[in-house]
Design a protein around this motif. Structure first.
Motif, PDB file in Angstrom:
ATOM      1  N   MET A  79       0.828  -1.209   0.000  1.00 16.31           N
ATOM      2  CA  MET A  79       0.000   0.000   0.000  1.00 16.31           C
ATOM      3  C   MET A  79       0.861   1.257   0.000  1.00 16.31           C
ATOM      4  SD  MET A  79      -3.170  -0.711  -0.243  1.00 16.31           S
ATOM      5  CE  MET A  79      -4.234   0.512   0.458  1.00 16.31           C
ATOM      6  N   VAL A  80       1.980   1.237   0.707  1.00 16.99           N
ATOM      7  CA  VAL A  80       2.891   2.379   0.686  1.00 16.99           C
ATOM      8  C   VAL A  80       3.493   2.545  -0.701  1.00 16.99           C
ATOM      9  CG1 VAL A  80       5.120   3.202   1.560  1.00 16.99           C
ATOM     10  CG2 VAL A  80       3.396   2.352   3.150  1.00 16.99           C
ATOM     11  N   ILE A  81       3.858   1.440  -1.326  1.00 16.51           N
ATOM     12  CA  ILE A  81       4.427   1.508  -2.676  1.00 16.51           C
ATOM     13  C   ILE A  81       3.395   2.045  -3.664  1.00 16.51           C
ATOM     14  CG2 ILE A  81       5.290   0.099  -4.589  1.00 16.51           C
ATOM     15  CD1 ILE A  81       6.600  -1.691  -2.407  1.00 16.51           C
ATOM     16  N   VAL A  82       2.162   1.570  -3.586  1.00 19.33           N
ATOM     17  CA  VAL A  82       1.111   2.060  -4.484  1.00 19.33           C
ATOM     18  C   VAL A  82       0.822   3.534  -4.216  1.00 19.33           C
ATOM     19  CG1 VAL A  82      -1.351   1.866  -5.026  1.00 19.33           C
ATOM     20  CG2 VAL A  82       0.058  -0.168  -4.927  1.00 19.33           C
ATOM     21  N   GLY A  83       0.815   3.922  -2.954  1.00 18.73           N
ATOM     22  CA  GLY A  83       0.590   5.324  -2.620  1.00 18.73           C
ATOM     23  C   GLY A  83       1.685   6.234  -3.153  1.00 18.73           C
ATOM     24  N   LYS A 116      -6.046   8.035 -13.672  1.00 18.84           N
ATOM     25  CA  LYS A 116      -4.944   7.371 -12.978  1.00 18.84           C
ATOM     26  C   LYS A 116      -5.283   7.128 -11.515  1.00 18.84           C
ATOM     27  CE  LYS A 116      -1.849  10.341 -14.583  1.00 18.84           C
ATOM     28  NZ  LYS A 116      -0.560  11.034 -14.742  1.00 18.84           N
ATOM     29  N   GLY A 117      -5.924   8.099 -10.878  1.00 25.30           N
ATOM     30  CA  GLY A 117      -6.320   7.932  -9.483  1.00 25.30           C
ATOM     31  C   GLY A 117      -7.311   6.801  -9.310  1.00 25.30           C
ATOM     32  N   SER A 169      -4.754  11.794  -9.202  1.00 22.23           N
ATOM     33  CA  SER A 169      -5.568  12.494  -8.220  1.00 22.23           C
ATOM     34  C   SER A 169      -6.980  11.940  -8.257  1.00 22.23           C
ATOM     35  CB  SER A 169      -5.591  13.988  -8.533  1.00 22.23           C
ATOM     36  OG  SER A 169      -6.502  14.652  -7.706  1.00 22.23           O
ATOM     37  N   ALA A 170      -7.636  11.967  -7.122  1.00 23.90           N
ATOM     38  CA  ALA A 170      -9.006  11.474  -7.057  1.00 23.90           C
ATOM     39  C   ALA A 170     -10.012  12.531  -7.480  1.00 23.90           C
ATOM     40  CB  ALA A 170      -9.322  10.993  -5.649  1.00 23.90           C
ATOM     41  N   VAL A 171      -9.603  13.794  -7.516  1.00 28.30           N
ATOM     42  CA  VAL A 171     -10.547  14.869  -7.838  1.00 28.30           C
ATOM     43  C   VAL A 171     -10.354  15.423  -9.236  1.00 28.30           C
ATOM     44  CG1 VAL A 171     -10.908  15.550  -5.456  1.00 28.30           C
ATOM     45  CG2 VAL A 171      -9.052  16.576  -6.754  1.00 28.30           C
ATOM     46  N   GLY A 172      -9.341  14.962  -9.949  1.00 25.75           N
ATOM     47  CA  GLY A 172      -9.138  15.419 -11.324  1.00 25.75           C
ATOM     48  C   GLY A 172      -8.319  16.687 -11.440  1.00 25.75           C
ATOM     49  N   MET A 173      -7.851  17.221 -10.322  1.00 27.44           N
ATOM     50  CA  MET A 173      -7.019  18.419 -10.355  1.00 27.44           C
ATOM     51  C   MET A 173      -5.565  18.006 -10.207  1.00 27.44           C
ATOM     52  SD  MET A 173      -9.118  20.999 -10.641  1.00 27.44           S
ATOM     53  CE  MET A 173      -8.231  22.426 -10.097  1.00 27.44           C
ATOM     54  N   SER A 174      -4.728  18.516 -11.050  1.00 28.28           N
ATOM     55  CA  SER A 174      -3.310  18.242 -10.945  1.00 28.28           C
ATOM     56  C   SER A 174      -2.734  19.068  -9.806  1.00 28.28           C
ATOM     57  CB  SER A 174      -2.612  18.600 -12.261  1.00 28.28           C
ATOM     58  OG  SER A 174      -1.238  18.394 -12.139  1.00 28.28           O
ATOM     59  N   GLU A 175      -1.811  18.475  -9.041  1.00 29.27           N
ATOM     60  CA  GLU A 175      -1.224  19.196  -7.920  1.00 29.27           C
ATOM     61  C   GLU A 175      -0.288  20.311  -8.373  1.00 29.27           C
ATOM     62  OE1 GLU A 175       0.622  16.460  -5.291  1.00 29.27           O
ATOM     63  OE2 GLU A 175      -1.209  15.317  -4.968  1.00 29.27           O
ATOM     64  N   GLU A 176       0.294  20.168  -9.557  1.00 30.43           N
ATOM     65  CA  GLU A 176       1.257  21.148 -10.021  1.00 30.43           C
ATOM     66  C   GLU A 176       0.584  22.411 -10.550  1.00 30.43           C
ATOM     67  OE1 GLU A 176       1.444  17.901 -11.182  1.00 30.43           O
ATOM     68  OE2 GLU A 176       2.958  17.334  -9.697  1.00 30.43           O
ATOM     69  N   SER A 177      -0.603  22.296 -11.068  1.00 31.04           N
ATOM     70  CA  SER A 177      -1.267  23.459 -11.638  1.00 31.04           C
ATOM     71  C   SER A 177      -2.733  23.458 -11.232  1.00 31.04           C
ATOM     72  CB  SER A 177      -1.157  23.442 -13.170  1.00 31.04           C
ATOM     73  OG  SER A 177      -1.915  22.368 -13.685  1.00 31.04           O
ATOM     74  N   ALA A 224      -8.493   1.412  -7.472  1.00 35.01           N
ATOM     75  CA  ALA A 224      -9.102   0.106  -7.718  1.00 35.01           C
ATOM     76  C   ALA A 224      -8.078  -1.013  -7.520  1.00 35.01           C
ATOM     77  CB  ALA A 224      -9.684   0.052  -9.125  1.00 35.01           C
ATOM     78  N   GLY A 225      -6.867  -0.781  -7.973  1.00 36.15           N
ATOM     79  CA  GLY A 225      -5.822  -1.780  -7.775  1.00 36.15           C
ATOM     80  C   GLY A 225      -5.455  -1.949  -6.311  1.00 36.15           C
ATOM     81  N   ALA A 226      -5.481  -0.857  -5.561  1.00 36.91           N
ATOM     82  CA  ALA A 226      -5.138  -0.918  -4.144  1.00 36.91           C
ATOM     83  C   ALA A 226      -6.178  -1.697  -3.342  1.00 36.91           C
ATOM     84  CB  ALA A 226      -4.992   0.492  -3.584  1.00 36.91           C
ATOM     85  N   MET A 227      -7.400  -1.778  -3.828  1.00 39.12           N
ATOM     86  CA  MET A 227      -8.441  -2.522  -3.122  1.00 39.12           C
ATOM     87  C   MET A 227      -8.177  -4.028  -3.144  1.00 39.12           C
ATOM     88  SD  MET A 227     -10.707  -0.584  -1.765  1.00 39.12           S
ATOM     89  CE  MET A 227      -9.407   0.526  -1.314  1.00 39.12           C
ATOM     90  N   LEU A 228      -7.375  -4.481  -4.084  1.00 35.28           N
ATOM     91  CA  LEU A 228      -7.069  -5.907  -4.162  1.00 35.28           C
ATOM     92  C   LEU A 228      -5.950  -6.321  -3.203  1.00 35.28           C
ATOM     93  CD1 LEU A 228      -7.215  -6.440  -8.010  1.00 35.28           C
ATOM     94  CD2 LEU A 228      -8.916  -7.089  -6.316  1.00 35.28           C
ATOM     95  N   ILE A 229      -5.191  -5.363  -2.715  1.00 34.60           N
ATOM     96  CA  ILE A 229      -4.028  -5.686  -1.879  1.00 34.60           C
ATOM     97  C   ILE A 229      -4.418  -6.389  -0.580  1.00 34.60           C
ATOM     98  CG2 ILE A 229      -2.123  -4.663  -0.570  1.00 34.60           C
ATOM     99  CD1 ILE A 229      -1.761  -2.713  -2.906  1.00 34.60           C
ATOM    100  N   PRO A 230      -5.423  -5.941   0.181  1.00 28.13           N
ATOM    101  CA  PRO A 230      -5.779  -6.697   1.400  1.00 28.13           C
ATOM    102  C   PRO A 230      -6.253  -8.123   1.111  1.00 28.13           C
ATOM    103  CG  PRO A 230      -6.673  -4.482   1.516  1.00 28.13           C
ATOM    104  CD  PRO A 230      -6.139  -4.658   0.130  1.00 28.13           C
ATOM    105  N   LEU A 231      -6.990  -8.312   0.023  1.00 27.85           N
ATOM    106  CA  LEU A 231      -7.416  -9.659  -0.341  1.00 27.85           C
ATOM    107  C   LEU A 231      -6.206 -10.550  -0.633  1.00 27.85           C
ATOM    108  CD1 LEU A 231      -9.575 -11.773  -1.191  1.00 27.85           C
ATOM    109  CD2 LEU A 231      -9.372 -10.818  -3.490  1.00 27.85           C
ATOM    110  N   LEU A 232      -5.272 -10.035  -1.419  1.00 27.87           N
ATOM    111  CA  LEU A 232      -4.073 -10.817  -1.732  1.00 27.87           C
ATOM    112  C   LEU A 232      -3.241 -11.068  -0.481  1.00 27.87           C
ATOM    113  CD1 LEU A 232      -3.045  -9.140  -5.106  1.00 27.87           C
ATOM    114  CD2 LEU A 232      -4.159 -11.353  -4.755  1.00 27.87           C
ATOM    115  N   ALA A 233      -3.218 -10.111   0.442  1.00 24.20           N
ATOM    116  CA  ALA A 233      -2.470 -10.297   1.687  1.00 24.20           C
ATOM    117  C   ALA A 233      -3.057 -11.432   2.522  1.00 24.20           C
ATOM    118  CB  ALA A 233      -2.459  -8.998   2.489  1.00 24.20           C
ATOM    119  N   VAL A 234      -4.373 -11.524   2.571  1.00 22.99           N
ATOM    120  CA  VAL A 234      -5.016 -12.625   3.297  1.00 22.99           C
ATOM    121  C   VAL A 234      -4.674 -13.956   2.637  1.00 22.99           C
ATOM    122  CG1 VAL A 234      -7.242 -13.674   3.835  1.00 22.99           C
ATOM    123  CG2 VAL A 234      -6.891 -11.249   4.240  1.00 22.99           C
TER     124      VAL A 234
END
Length: 94
Positions: free
Chosen positions: A17-21, A48-49, A30-38, A54-64
């Motif tokens: 999760m840290v790597i994905v973050g 991309k957000g 970004s989750a809101v569609g605004m770029s942080e740079e501008s 969506a990919g990060a939601m699979l990580i806990p399942l794979l961890a189990v």
């Protein structure tokens, strides 16, 4: 409680999760569609957000699953996953 099993599970969850973050942060997603740079709206930042989230939601399942496999315990039985038809599975399709 099996602390060794808990530590293995937490490592399998938090490290990916840290790597994905970090990947999400440095890719400009970004989750809101605004770029942080501008202040301009970047439609690809939201896409991309969404993909990273969506990919990060699979990580806990794979961890189990990985934790159960490492400790040689049954995976589907302990997760409560069943492919038998019953009234609740039929209602979930509705």
């Amino acid at each position: 409680m099996n602390t060794k099993k808990l530590i293995v599970f937490l490592l399998w969850v938090f490290l990916p999760m840290v790597i994905v973050g970090l990947m999400m942060h440095f890719s400009g997603a970004s989750a809101v569609g605004m770029s942080e740079e501008s202040s301009a709206i970047d439609p690809f930042a939201a896409i991309k957000g969404l993909l990273f989230s969506a990919g990060a939601m699979l990580i806990p399942l794979l961890a189990v699953i990985f934790t159960q496999l490492i400790f040689k315990e049954p995976v589907l039985k302990n997760l409560g996953i069943s492919f038998k038809l019953n009234r609740w599975s039929m209602q979930s399709w509705a």
